[in-house]
Design an enzyme around this catalytic site. Sequence first.
Site, PDB file in Angstrom:
ATOM      1  CB  SER A 158      -1.006  -0.124   1.152  1.00  0.00           C
ATOM      2  OG  SER A 158      -2.019   0.955   0.964  1.00  0.00           O
ATOM      3  CG  ASP A 249      -6.573  -2.784  -3.998  1.00  0.00           C
ATOM      4  OD1 ASP A 249      -7.543  -1.933  -3.426  1.00  0.00           O
ATOM      5  OD2 ASP A 249      -5.564  -2.985  -3.773  1.00  0.00           O
ATOM      6  CG  HIS A 281      -5.733  -2.030  -0.248  1.00  0.00           C
ATOM      7  ND1 HIS A 281      -5.001  -1.645  -1.331  1.00  0.00           N
ATOM      8  CD2 HIS A 281      -5.226  -1.368   0.476  1.00  0.00           C
ATOM      9  CE1 HIS A 281      -3.806  -0.907  -0.810  1.00  0.00           C
ATOM     10  NE2 HIS A 281      -3.834  -0.829   0.175  1.00  0.00           N
TER      11      HIS A 281
END
Length: 307
Positions: A158, A249, A281
């Site tokens: 991320s 995601d 995600h």
Amino acid sequence: MDSNDEIIYDSEGYIRIYKSGRAERFHGLEFVPPSSDPVTGVSSKDANVVPGVTARLYMPKLDSDKKLPILVHFHGGAFCMGSSFDPLAHNYITSLVARANVVAVSVNYRLAPENYLPAAYEDSYAALDWVLSHKNDGPEPWLTDHGDFTHVYTSGESSGANIAHHVAMYGGSKLCGAVLIHPYFLSSEKVESDEFNPALADKLVQLWKIVCPTTIGLDDPWINPLAADAPPLATLGCKRVLILVGGADTLRDRGRAYCEKLKESEWKGEVKYWEAPGEGHGFFVFKPKSELSEAQDQIIADFVNKV
């Protein structure tokens, strides 16, 4: 009410940010001490990198004198949450180190809003310099005695993957490659995966402008490495890049676009891409024993161990 007490961002159960720059965090606060894991045999310890920046080092169970790849890892959390020492981050890296048989350095960079960007990038550059300073000698024997400095990789998930990209640009040819897991990239152009969760997509845009108040917007090179003003991807000094995304995601198409632009550029390295069908995600952090989580870990392990 004092205007500085105005809430400017609220993600229920995760973080609340006030206009004053104060933050209340509700997630990722638990500290797990370094240890020797009885299941995997992975050992960990903490180190001071530079003033204000710490890291957790991981060493797999050794069965030979062979030098091991070095993974310089950056945790996720949208630049404002998490640490290298919380249970999710610690357990994930422990598992990955055991599978990949690498020495890992998980960098605990400063968080926004207490330390707005580019503080996290600056800390991460310093951490890479610290790791590389052990090539000939240094204070950490896990690096000097067991690390293979011809196979140093940046990695992250991320926002950590965003940082891993920028650190790879910074590290140049001193690095072998980069592993970008569910990268937090944005742009002013909408993509199909934004529609998977429009509210979350809007939150990510809102949050970026809070953690980096000096930003020029969504085409700022910090958050959009494909922007016109970003350093060309062709100038990446490393030889190999792995991009991993979740098929469901909201940020999926950002990772896809990065992969395609890297392939289209004049960069001469190797690009690999892997997508976890139907997964959202960071699924691998919350479901570490799932079939796709283990498959993703194996993809990473194979990538960093390729000679």
